[in-house]
Design a protein around this motif. Structure first.
Motif, PDB file in Angstrom:
ATOM      1  N   ASN A   1     -14.206 -11.180  20.534  1.00  0.00           N
ATOM      2  CA  ASN A   1     -15.198 -11.333  19.473  1.00  0.00           C
ATOM      3  C   ASN A   1     -14.979 -10.317  18.366  1.00  0.00           C
ATOM      4  OD1 ASN A   1     -16.215 -13.307  21.081  1.00  0.00           O
ATOM      5  ND2 ASN A   1     -18.040 -12.186  21.712  1.00  0.00           N
ATOM      6  N   SER A   2     -14.593  -9.093  18.737  1.00  0.00           N
ATOM      7  CA  SER A   2     -14.336  -8.062  17.744  1.00  0.00           C
ATOM      8  C   SER A   2     -13.154  -8.435  16.870  1.00  0.00           C
ATOM      9  CB  SER A   2     -14.072  -6.720  18.438  1.00  0.00           C
ATOM     10  OG  SER A   2     -13.714  -5.734  17.508  1.00  0.00           O
ATOM     11  N   LEU A   3     -12.106  -8.979  17.489  1.00  0.00           N
ATOM     12  CA  LEU A   3     -10.948  -9.405  16.717  1.00  0.00           C
ATOM     13  C   LEU A   3     -11.314 -10.515  15.758  1.00  0.00           C
ATOM     14  CD1 LEU A   3      -8.200  -9.366  19.491  1.00  0.00           C
ATOM     15  CD2 LEU A   3      -8.323  -7.871  17.514  1.00  0.00           C
ATOM     16  N   LEU A   4     -12.164 -11.445  16.207  1.00  0.00           N
ATOM     17  CA  LEU A   4     -12.612 -12.525  15.333  1.00  0.00           C
ATOM     18  C   LEU A   4     -13.358 -11.969  14.126  1.00  0.00           C
ATOM     19  CD1 LEU A   4     -13.857 -15.273  17.812  1.00  0.00           C
ATOM     20  CD2 LEU A   4     -12.013 -15.493  16.168  1.00  0.00           C
ATOM     21  N   SER A   5     -14.245 -11.008  14.364  1.00  0.00           N
ATOM     22  CA  SER A   5     -15.078 -10.492  13.287  1.00  0.00           C
ATOM     23  C   SER A   5     -14.258  -9.748  12.241  1.00  0.00           C
ATOM     24  CB  SER A   5     -16.160  -9.565  13.860  1.00  0.00           C
ATOM     25  OG  SER A   5     -15.578  -8.387  14.385  1.00  0.00           O
ATOM     26  N   PHE A   6     -13.075  -9.243  12.633  1.00  0.00           N
ATOM     27  CA  PHE A   6     -12.227  -8.549  11.679  1.00  0.00           C
ATOM     28  C   PHE A   6     -11.108  -9.453  11.155  1.00  0.00           C
ATOM     29  CE2 PHE A   6     -13.747  -4.300  11.453  1.00  0.00           C
ATOM     30  CZ  PHE A   6     -14.421  -4.065  12.642  1.00  0.00           C
ATOM     31  N   ASN A   7     -11.254 -10.765  11.411  1.00  0.00           N
ATOM     32  CA  ASN A   7     -10.325 -11.756  10.862  1.00  0.00           C
ATOM     33  C   ASN A   7      -8.885 -11.554  11.327  1.00  0.00           C
ATOM     34  OD1 ASN A   7     -12.537 -12.640   9.509  1.00  0.00           O
ATOM     35  ND2 ASN A   7     -11.921 -11.917   7.508  1.00  0.00           N
TER      36      ASN A   7
END
Length: 305
Positions: free
Chosen positions: A134-140
């Motif tokens: 999820n963190s990777l997703l939020s940082f694109n």
């Protein structure tokens, strides 16, 4: 040196002590390990805590943990003379495997107690992996990791709003691995996840730095192309398809698989909602499957009602 030890499946459910006279004299010891594992915030420190617990109790040489969906392999200590291999599961979900290394063979009682301690890793690992994905997703950033359709759809919504505000095109591509159910049924979790990870890796080499690539569902990837209309999106999709079609996917177990993908493409319309653009793109993927797979189809209205 690796040995052909049987792979044991571990789930946190139905794990219990062998007898009251085992290494654990009370459930207090088990609870202390569980609390210690749950307090860790990253995979590295969680595995260090696990290795320390196992080391203090069974005098092992080392451990290895693998989670292929994130391309993750962690080794602690000396990794030779494998004694046992555990696959960590919850229901049908796989959260990695652990190999224990020790010169002296483990007794059955030791194995059962190691299984018990290993089962305490499952929920903390799952939470950390979810958070990492999820963190990777939020940082694109691109990730395969845990498939999270809701977060990907939120990201598409955000990018669509930006595209409309800046009056630039945006295209959505859904890339579905052909006959992945057959691959899953004939392979173990590690081989399956290595394939999912390597498919993602091949795709990354075919796109621009500004393109956003994510795992959307089990064997479906989502590609967001900013500033790109459907004709250029088709070229990118075909570049990906041809690269995967010509790639020999070799796993750690030397299993070679020929993988193909089917893709659907939609360009954002002013009237689009998140539902309508995903609906058009999904129907395009389904049409590509019906047309024989291993191809890219643009949802141009000619066959999408």
């Amino acid at each position: 040196m690796e040995t052909n030890k049987p792979i044991r499946q571990i789930s946190p459910h139905n794990m219990e002590l062998e007898t009251p006279e085992t290494l654990f004299e009370s459930t207090g010891s088990v609870l202390s390990y569980a609390l210690r594992f749950q307090s860790q915030l990253c995979i590295e420190t969680l595995l260090q805590s696990y290795e320390e617990c196992i080391q203090s109790l069974f005098n092992i040489h080392g451990i290895r943990y693998r989670y292929p969906l994130l391309g993750a392999t962690y080794s602690l200590g000396t990794t030779y003379n494998a004694q046992c291999n555990f696959q960590l599961n919850t229901n049908e979900e796989f959260w990695g495997d652990i190999t224990i290394y020790r010169g002296k063979e483990l007794t059955e009682s030791e194995m059962k107690n190691i299984e018990l301690i290993s089962s305490l890793l499952v929920h903390p690992l799952r939470a950390i992996i979810h958070q990492k994905s999820n963190s990777l997703l939020s940082f694109n950033e691109e990730t395969t990791g845990v498939a999270n359709a809701t977060l990907v759809e939120q990201l598409v919504t955000r990018e669509a709003k930006l595209a409309n505000r800046e009056r630039v095109p945006m295209s959505l591509v859904l890339i579905d691995i052909d006959r992945f159910q057959n691959i899953s049924e004939s392979a173990d979790f590690i081989v399956r996840d290595e394939i999912l990870y390597n498919v993602m890796r091949v795709m990354r080499n075919c796109i621009r730095d500004t393109d956003l690539l994510f795992r959307y569902e089990n064997d479906i990837y989502c590609l967001i192309l900013k500033g790109v209309t459907d004709s250029n999106a088709l070229q990118i999709s075909e570049r990906i398809r041809k690269a995967i079609d010509s790639y020999s996917f070799t796993t750690e177990k030397n299993k070679i698989s020929h993988i193909t993908v089917s893709s659907g493409i939609s360009t954002l319309l002013k009237t689009d909602s998140i539902e309508t653009i995903f609906d058009r793109t999904t129907r395009a993927v389904q049409h590509a499957k019906k047309m024989g797979r291993n191809q890219s189809i643009v949802a141009d209205g000619k066959f999408i009602s």
